[in-house]
Design an enzyme around this catalytic site. Structure first.
Site, PDB file in Angstrom:
ATOM      1  N   HIS A  62       0.840  -1.202   0.000  1.00  0.00           N
ATOM      2  CA  HIS A  62       0.000   0.000   0.000  1.00  0.00           C
ATOM      3  C   HIS A  62       0.869   1.244   0.000  1.00  0.00           C
ATOM      4  O   HIS A  62       2.096   1.159   0.101  1.00  0.00           O
ATOM      5  CB  HIS A  62      -0.999  -0.014   1.153  1.00  0.00           C
ATOM      6  CG  HIS A  62      -0.412   0.094   2.529  1.00  0.00           C
ATOM      7  ND1 HIS A  62       0.538  -0.780   3.009  1.00  0.00           N
ATOM      8  CD2 HIS A  62      -0.652   0.979   3.547  1.00  0.00           C
ATOM      9  CE1 HIS A  62       0.829  -0.440   4.263  1.00  0.00           C
ATOM     10  NE2 HIS A  62       0.131   0.625   4.611  1.00  0.00           N
ATOM     11  N   HIS A  64       1.146   3.903   2.038  1.00  0.00           N
ATOM     12  CA  HIS A  64       1.678   4.627   3.186  1.00  0.00           C
ATOM     13  C   HIS A  64       3.202   4.635   3.058  1.00  0.00           C
ATOM     14  O   HIS A  64       3.803   3.627   2.676  1.00  0.00           O
ATOM     15  CB  HIS A  64       1.236   3.973   4.510  1.00  0.00           C
ATOM     16  CG  HIS A  64      -0.171   4.324   4.887  1.00  0.00           C
ATOM     17  ND1 HIS A  64      -0.981   3.493   5.633  1.00  0.00           N
ATOM     18  CD2 HIS A  64      -0.923   5.417   4.603  1.00  0.00           C
ATOM     19  CE1 HIS A  64      -2.165   4.080   5.803  1.00  0.00           C
ATOM     20  NE2 HIS A  64      -2.148   5.235   5.184  1.00  0.00           N
ATOM     21  N   ASP A  66       5.756   4.422   4.835  1.00  0.00           N
ATOM     22  CA  ASP A  66       6.670   3.455   5.463  1.00  0.00           C
ATOM     23  C   ASP A  66       6.736   2.130   4.694  1.00  0.00           C
ATOM     24  O   ASP A  66       7.453   1.216   5.099  1.00  0.00           O
ATOM     25  CB  ASP A  66       6.287   3.221   6.944  1.00  0.00           C
ATOM     26  CG  ASP A  66       4.846   2.809   7.141  1.00  0.00           C
ATOM     27  OD1 ASP A  66       3.986   3.234   6.349  1.00  0.00           O
ATOM     28  OD2 ASP A  66       4.563   2.048   8.093  1.00  0.00           O
ATOM     29  N   HIS A  67       5.986   2.036   3.577  1.00  0.00           N
ATOM     30  CA  HIS A  67       6.017   0.790   2.799  1.00  0.00           C
ATOM     31  C   HIS A  67       6.564   0.970   1.382  1.00  0.00           C
ATOM     32  O   HIS A  67       6.753  -0.002   0.670  1.00  0.00           O
ATOM     33  CB  HIS A  67       4.620   0.162   2.742  1.00  0.00           C
ATOM     34  CG  HIS A  67       4.152  -0.250   4.104  1.00  0.00           C
ATOM     35  ND1 HIS A  67       4.236  -1.545   4.562  1.00  0.00           N
ATOM     36  CD2 HIS A  67       3.678   0.488   5.137  1.00  0.00           C
ATOM     37  CE1 HIS A  67       3.793  -1.597   5.815  1.00  0.00           C
ATOM     38  NE2 HIS A  67       3.453  -0.366   6.187  1.00  0.00           N
ATOM     39  N   HIS A 141      -7.389  -1.928   6.023  1.00  0.00           N
ATOM     40  CA  HIS A 141      -6.531  -0.828   6.450  1.00  0.00           C
ATOM     41  C   HIS A 141      -7.201   0.481   6.046  1.00  0.00           C
ATOM     42  O   HIS A 141      -8.253   0.471   5.417  1.00  0.00           O
ATOM     43  CB  HIS A 141      -5.152  -1.014   5.799  1.00  0.00           C
ATOM     44  CG  HIS A 141      -4.061  -0.231   6.445  1.00  0.00           C
ATOM     45  ND1 HIS A 141      -3.936  -0.084   7.788  1.00  0.00           N
ATOM     46  CD2 HIS A 141      -3.007   0.467   5.897  1.00  0.00           C
ATOM     47  CE1 HIS A 141      -2.868   0.647   8.054  1.00  0.00           C
ATOM     48  NE2 HIS A 141      -2.289   0.999   6.924  1.00  0.00           N
ATOM     49  N   ASP A 211      -0.050  -4.005   6.693  1.00  0.00           N
ATOM     50  CA  ASP A 211      -0.886  -3.282   7.660  1.00  0.00           C
ATOM     51  C   ASP A 211      -2.367  -3.693   7.582  1.00  0.00           C
ATOM     52  O   ASP A 211      -2.989  -3.628   6.526  1.00  0.00           O
ATOM     53  CB  ASP A 211      -0.778  -1.775   7.401  1.00  0.00           C
ATOM     54  CG  ASP A 211       0.633  -1.279   7.641  1.00  0.00           C
ATOM     55  OD1 ASP A 211       1.538  -2.114   7.810  1.00  0.00           O
ATOM     56  OD2 ASP A 211       0.815  -0.053   7.659  1.00  0.00           O
ATOM     57  N   HIS A 269       6.419  -4.713  12.204  1.00  0.00           N
ATOM     58  CA  HIS A 269       5.749  -3.412  12.047  1.00  0.00           C
ATOM     59  C   HIS A 269       5.493  -2.786  13.425  1.00  0.00           C
ATOM     60  O   HIS A 269       4.405  -2.322  13.741  1.00  0.00           O
ATOM     61  CB  HIS A 269       4.443  -3.580  11.256  1.00  0.00           C
ATOM     62  CG  HIS A 269       3.908  -2.292  10.683  1.00  0.00           C
ATOM     63  ND1 HIS A 269       2.921  -1.563  11.305  1.00  0.00           N
ATOM     64  CD2 HIS A 269       4.212  -1.614   9.550  1.00  0.00           C
ATOM     65  CE1 HIS A 269       2.638  -0.487  10.568  1.00  0.00           C
ATOM     66  NE2 HIS A 269       3.408  -0.495   9.505  1.00  0.00           N
TER      67      HIS A 269
HETATM   68 ZN   LIG Z   1      -0.288   1.608   6.541  1.00  0.00          ZN
HETATM   69 ZN   LIG Z   2       2.804   0.809   7.892  1.00  0.00          ZN
END
Ligand SMILES: [Zn+2]
Ligand SMILES: [Zn+2]
Length: 303
Positions: A62, A64, A66-67, A141, A211, A269
């Site tokens: 996804h 976000h 951080d990914h 999510h 997530d 995570h």
């Molecule tokens: Zn996320």
């Molecule tokens: Zn995340």
């Protein structure tokens, strides 16, 4: 065939306590697959002496940051290093637009081709490679987000060296490997294949659940997998916060693992509020004993 998950990044949201945002390298035989690509992923690969040039498939769960915020850097470095081989990138709608914009304004014309495969949140097979398949898993999510299930294809019967008669020719060995029976020149049966071979190894499987809040619908999709990665952003005393932010607790991850009767669970995570990760392990093992922490730089063999 090797089937190994290497943890490159294990934290959520922001880097903290020497932990980096999410990324994992999956090696299936000679194939290298990258799963999520948080900021710093290419540095992590370098530090672990893993060659990014060997990666042919990238899966982004996804959008976000951080990914995937490490993706442009990684793809740019591959370009600067003169990559020629095609890259297959699987990700949510919009990722192609983001990349195109980045490369457009830096006037970059990649010297290799990226095949972008838009992945929907409906579970489906998205890759059918020679020795494995990849399908998507439904997650819950705040934005379009999916997990990935990597499944080895059933192997061939294996020669049982203890039972091999010393007189067998190379030709006979070849036939055995192909699953055929052995005959003498006159056409009489010498040996039946199954008498000299062992059954194929059970296909191994790895489910990556990025997530998600606690989602029991997942159980049927990951039932019996060899290794389940399930996010565990919080400990269970924060389960209300987990629900609000569409994340899970270690106890919830372990509950999914238990309900799905998987072989092994790996947590990850982690929220930046936790320095010490041992409580995650303790909490998960109360529900599902065969749980481990994802620790950056460590390999987890899928068995
Ligand atoms: Zn996320
Ligand atoms: Zn995340």
């Amino acid at each position: 065939l090797s089937f190994i998950v290497t943890i490159l990044g294990s934290n959520s949201a922001t880097p903290a306590f020497n932990r980096n945002p999410t990324s994992q390298l999956l090696r299936i035989g000679q194939e290298q697959l990258l799963i999520d690509c948080g900021e710093g992923t290419q540095m992590r690969l370098l530090a672990l002496k893993q060659r990014a040039s060997r990666i042919r498939y990238i899966f982004i769960s996804h959008l976000h940051g951080d990914h995937y915020l490490g993706l442009v850097g990684l793809l740019s470095s591959l370009h600067l290093n003169g990559r020629e081989e095609d890259m297959h990138l699987f990700g949510p709608p919009g990722l192609d637009e983001i990349l195109t914009t980045q490369f457009k304004y830096s006037n970059t014309y990649l010297c290799y081709r990226i095949h972008f495969h838009v992945v929907s949140t409906t579970p489906e097979t998205i890759l059918d490679a020679e020795s494995f398949t990849v399908s998507t898993l439904p997650l819950s999510h705040r934005i379009h987000c999916m997990g990935f299930l990597f499944r080895e294809k059933p192997g061939k019967r294996r020669i049982n060296k203890d039972l091999l008669p010393p007189t067998l020719s190379v030709h006979h060995l070849k036939r055995l490997k192909e699953g055929k029976d052995l005959f003498d020149p006159a056409g009489n049966l010498l040996y039946r294949n199954e008498d000299l071979t062992l059954p194929p190894r059970l296909p191994r499987s790895y489910a990556f659940c990025s997530d998600t809040r606690y989602e029991e619908r997942l159980v049927d999709y990951v039932r019996g997998v060899s290794l389940l990665y399930h996010e565990s952003t919080f400990l269970d005393d924060q389960r209300e916060r987990a629900a609000e932010t569409f994340h899970s607790t270690a106890r919830q991850a372990a509950t999914i693992a238990r309900l799905a009767e998987v072989d092994k669970l790996v947590l990850g995570h982690y929220s930046s509020r936790y320095r010490d990760l041992v409580p995650f392990l303790t909490e998960a093992r109360e529900v599902f004993p065969n749980a481990v922490l994802s620790i950056e730089g460590e390999d987890i063999e899928v068995e």
